[in-house]
Design an enzyme around this catalytic site. Structure first.
Site, PDB file in Angstrom:
ATOM      1  N   GLY A  64      41.782  54.223  46.197  1.00 60.76           N
ATOM      2  CA  GLY A  64      41.111  53.068  45.631  1.00 60.76           C
ATOM      3  C   GLY A  64      39.926  52.648  46.468  1.00 60.76           C
ATOM      4  O   GLY A  64      39.817  52.993  47.647  1.00 60.76           O
TER       5      GLY A  64
ATOM      6  N   GLY B  63      36.983  49.178  46.769  1.00 61.82           N
ATOM      7  CA  GLY B  63      36.506  47.884  46.294  1.00 61.82           C
ATOM      8  C   GLY B  63      35.359  47.391  47.125  1.00 61.82           C
ATOM      9  O   GLY B  63      34.843  48.103  47.998  1.00 61.82           O
TER      10      GLY B  63
ATOM     11  N   GLY C  62      36.415  47.362  50.974  1.00 62.47           N
ATOM     12  CA  GLY C  62      36.744  48.555  51.732  1.00 62.47           C
ATOM     13  C   GLY C  62      37.376  49.620  50.862  1.00 62.47           C
ATOM     14  O   GLY C  62      37.421  49.515  49.631  1.00 62.47           O
TER      15      GLY C  62
ATOM     16  N   VAL D 185      40.782  52.204  50.132  1.00 61.27           N
ATOM     17  CA  VAL D 185      42.228  52.251  50.300  1.00 61.27           C
ATOM     18  C   VAL D 185      42.686  53.708  50.325  1.00 61.27           C
ATOM     19  O   VAL D 185      42.275  54.515  49.477  1.00 61.27           O
ATOM     20  CB  VAL D 185      42.947  51.496  49.165  1.00 61.27           C
TER      21      VAL D 185
ATOM     22  N   LYS E 227      44.287  49.908  53.726  1.00 60.67           N
ATOM     23  CA  LYS E 227      42.923  49.543  53.356  1.00 60.67           C
ATOM     24  C   LYS E 227      42.051  49.488  54.597  1.00 60.67           C
ATOM     25  O   LYS E 227      42.320  48.713  55.522  1.00 60.67           O
ATOM     26  CB  LYS E 227      42.916  48.183  52.646  1.00 60.67           C
TER      27      LYS E 227
ATOM     28  N   ASP F  31      39.126  36.845  42.393  1.00 63.30           N
ATOM     29  CA  ASP F  31      38.743  38.167  41.874  1.00 63.30           C
ATOM     30  C   ASP F  31      39.896  38.789  41.086  1.00 63.30           C
ATOM     31  O   ASP F  31      40.316  39.913  41.352  1.00 63.30           O
ATOM     32  CB  ASP F  31      38.320  39.086  43.024  1.00 63.30           C
TER      33      ASP F  31
END
Length: 794
Positions: free
Chosen positions: A523, A525, A528, A530, A544, A636
């Site tokens: 992942g 975002g 940062g 993941v 993360k 968020d």
């Protein structure tokens, strides 16, 4: 000279040993009690009570008052009657209780963090004493007069001692479990009608269960005509309350050690210590003989049964499974998909089972067939209760919208009919899946890094052995020790957050090894990247790696500590962190099913899973907004930040944009920049309006629309670009037509969904995305609408 040095060192060694094994009758200005000195306590003059630090977990301590004599010789934990910091345990190193020169009594955690204080001020002579009745009092002395500044009797936790009053301003709150002393779900308090009550105040619902809620106050022997709201237990075993409630213990008339406690199972009990060598406590009175009458004890979709020999047993209703074997308050979940279609439903007969509360319909007298049709016609009906009324010689019918507070008893002259799908005939032969349990044994883990050995004592022991060396060598060693101790102290002050927030501090090399050099990205975002990793204890983790941090380690740990104060089943669990040099990493539990965004794009979520995800996210946002000690906005909310575990339970993640605010400042202007993700952001961000919890409500509404339609809020819809509104407009336009549901529903669930629930979900979503934030509901109102499926929120 060598003999002089030896004498000084031996003197210091003896002083250190004596200081760590002392007790006193009081605490005066400028003095402290240390967590590192087990016998550094205050003792009452009659030696019945002690006050000091008590270990309640691995390197987790609370400042408490307890009975000096333990229950038995083998019982290692003291019987605590009051705690200063039940919600925030302190470290077993460098924590202390200090009476400052300002007259304020303060509990400091390692690194001098203020965990608790009496909030008192005095310039006069001040003294802290523990009285014979167990009351810890702070007095100031002026002109020969003594003035009370603060006393523990005014701030009870879960216990009342003889002579300690319960008033309109105080309440007793149970512990979460026998091993976790933080606040639980049960309370003893004076209600607004001046009646003393017991209430279950759970994560989702609240309900009074004592006195019996179906009785009016005078039928329960209570009087509302009083304004004093005062209750107390005396040393002889008699309890008197201003609402006319009174009782005497089974050993009334004898002066013994006693305590009135609300236990973690919700029962109110008086304990008396036996007047013999055993020093054992026994129950001399209790509010509920059958503890299955206590609400919330086994959770939703379950049944409680009680046997004097084996104790209480919690059982899931047929066709359901337990959610959490270590904590029955979570209850059970269905193994089938509930259908609103009456022709596809049947009923399972459960004689002697009573489900209290949440009646959507009540009718009497009526036939069994009438009750069945009444339930089948109601989309929210999960079953009905059919019971006989002795006094009026007919049957009564109660349809149930929720299956809470279930109990099985041979004395109940009635039957519960559970609504199940017809094609699940195996449920008709299935017996209850039961577990013998004391219910309140769950322990919320607190991971603390501890080192209880005194470095000073170790040092002086070493020096005492090496004292035969030259004097210059001794002086040099002492100097090195002092320098290193100071350096270590500075390091520990940066690291103490790991103790107060129950996280483990990982080294960068550990996490680099766990992720195989950060090779498997799962992942990404704004904050940062993941990576998937396997920790040294073989747990799978999501690690993360934050983009290069501009903040210092102290600021980073302060932000991490916010997450440490949160505890909810629908929040992602953090296991640790790394703050080493420029590296900032967070270690989370790994979610097997990835994110909601991934599942929506792959069309692998059926209707039942989507509705359960909507409920779970609503629960956790209501918790963040209204149930935390602080007011926390996520800022968020989007499908990428909603992760799914192996059972597709949602877990809200990514607090990189979260904000901790003051509840009293509703027009907070502390946001210096726009936060969130395009397509999910509330209009307040763009219009530069005050930011409140309603920004999360708006984002939640957009997520609901995305789960319903399968369309992203930033994709083209009907050939037009969408940015924070086109998806909403499109759904509103379709809703104005006929057969509107068919036109908006995601094709992946078009043939299999609950039409009644779907309409409710759309209405709730559109209510959440109103342009005017004042029109939007709160998340607790959203949760109530989803759970009740009643009125149109618009």
């Amino acid at each position: 000279m060598m003999n002089v040095a030896s004498t000084i060192l031996l003197f210091l060694l003896a002083f250190s040993f004596h200081a760590s094994h002392s007790s006193s009758s009081s605490l005066t200005k400028g003095s402290s009690l240390s967590v590192e000195k087990p016998n550094d306590v205050i003792v009452s003059p009659n030696a019945v009570f002690s006050a000091g630090f008590v270990a309640i977990g691995e390197n987790a301590y609370t400042f408490a008052i307890w009975f000096t004599q333990t229950q038995t010789q083998t019982h290692s934990h003291p019987t605590m009657v009051w705690m200063a910091n039940r919600e925030n345990p302190v470290n077993g190193k460098r924590s202390k209780l200090s009476l400052l020169q300002t007259g304020n009594l303060v509990l400091f955690d390692a690194g001098q963090q203020n965990v608790w204080s009496s909030n008192t001020v005095s310039l006069a002579l001040t003294e802290l004493r523990l009285k014979d009745d167990g009351n810890l009092v702070l007095h100031e002395f002026q002109g020969g007069n003594s003035l009370l500044l603060w006393q523990s009797f005014d701030f009870p936790t879960h216990t009342l001692l003889p002579g300690q009053p319960l008033t309109r301003h105080t309440q007793l709150v149970s512990s979460r479990s026998e091993s976790n002393h933080s606040s639980g779900f049960y309370k003893l308090f004076f209600d607004d009608d001046n009646v003393l009550r017991l209430i279950y105040d759970g994560p989702d619902v609240s309900s009074v269960y004592w006195p019996n809620p179906w009785l009016v106050s005078w039928d329960a022997g209570r009087s509302t005509y009083n304004s004093s709201r005062f209750a107390a237990l005396d040393s002889l075993g008699r309890f008197l309350s201003s609402d006319d409630f009174t009782f005497k213990t089974s050993d009334y008339g004898v002066v013994n050690k006693r305590r009135l406690k609300i236990d973690c199972d919700g029962n109110l009990r008086v304990y008396t210590m036996r007047d013999d060598e055993s020093n054992r406590w026994f129950v001399s009175w209790q509010a509920r003989a059958d503890t299955c009458n206590i609400h919330g004890i086994c959770g939703a979709n379950s049944v409680c049964s009680y046997d004097a020999k084996v104790g209480r047993k919690c059982s899931c209703l047929p066709g359901h499974r337990v959610k959490n074997h270590s904590d029955w308050s979570y209850g059970c979940e269905p193994l089938f998909v509930f259908t609103c279609n009456g022709s596809e439903s049947s009923f399972l007969e459960m004689p002697g089972v009573e489900i209290y509360g949440y009646d959507s319909n009540y009718s009497e007298p009526n036939t069994l067939a009438y009750c069945e049709n009444l339930c089948l016609e109601d989309c929210n009906c999960k079953g009905f209760q059919y019971s006989y009324n002795d006094g009026e010689n007919h049957f009564k019918c109660y349809t149930k919208s929720q299956l809470l507070n279930g109990r099985s008893t041979p004395n109940f002259q009635g039957t519960m009919y559970l609504r199940v799908p017809k094609n699940h005939s195996r449920f008709h032969q299935e017996s209850f899946v039961g577990y013998n349990t004391r219910v309140c044994f769950v322990q919320i883990p607190r991971v603390y890094a501890g080192d209880h050995v005194s470095r000073i004592l170790r040092f002086f022991l070493w020096v005492a052995v090496a004292v035969g060396g030259f004097e210059t060598v001794c002086i040099f060693v002492v100097w090195v020790f002092v320098v290193r101790t100071r350096q270590k102290s500075s390091t520990d002050q940066n690291g103490y957050h790991v103790v107060t927030n129950r996280f483990r501090k990982y080294s960068y090399s550990e996490l680099k090894k766990a992720t195989k050099g950060f090779s498997e990205e799962i992942g990404k975002g704004g904050g940062g990247v993941v990576y998937k990793g396997i920790l040294s204890d073989q747990r799978h983790a999501a690690i993360k790696r934050l983009y290069e941090a501009k903040q210092g380690e102290g600021e980073f740990l302060a932000e991490v500590s916010i997450i440490g104060r949160l505890n909810h089943m629908n929040l992602i669990e953090m296991w640790g962190y790394c703050a080493e040099g420029k590296h900032r990493l967070l270690v989370y539990e790994y979610m097997e099913n990835g994110s909601l965004a991934q599942k929506l794009s792959s069309n692998t979520l059926d209707w039942d899973k989507r509705y359960n995800i909507a409920l779970g996210v609503a629960r956790v946002l209501a918790y963040l907004h209204e149930e935390c000690l602080e007011w926390i906005l996520h800022c968020d909310i989007k499908p990428q930040n909603i992760l799914l575990d192996s059972s597709y339970e949602p877990k809200v993640a990514d607090f990189g944009l979260s904000k901790l605010l003051n509840r009293n400042n509703l027009n907070n202007s502390s946001f210096s920049m726009i936060r969130g993700t395009r397509g999910y952001m509330a209009p307040e961000w763009v219009l530069n309006l005050a930011i409140t919890s309603k920004v999360d409500v708006y984002s939640y509404g957009i997520v609901l629309l995305e789960m319903i339609t399968g369309k992203s809020p930033i994709q083209n819809i009907d050939g037009e670009d969408s940015y924070n509104g086109r998806l909403v407009t499109w759904v509103r336009e379709k809703r104005s037509g006929t057969s509107w549901l068919e036109h908006i529903i995601d094709p992946a669930i078009k043939t299999n969904y609950d039409e009644c629930k779907m309409e409710i979900l759309v209405k709730v979503a559109l209510h959440c995305v109103e342009e005017d934030k004042d029109i939007r509901p709160t998340m607790s109102q959203v949760l109530e609408m989803l759970q009740s499926h009643e009125s149109d929120p618009q």
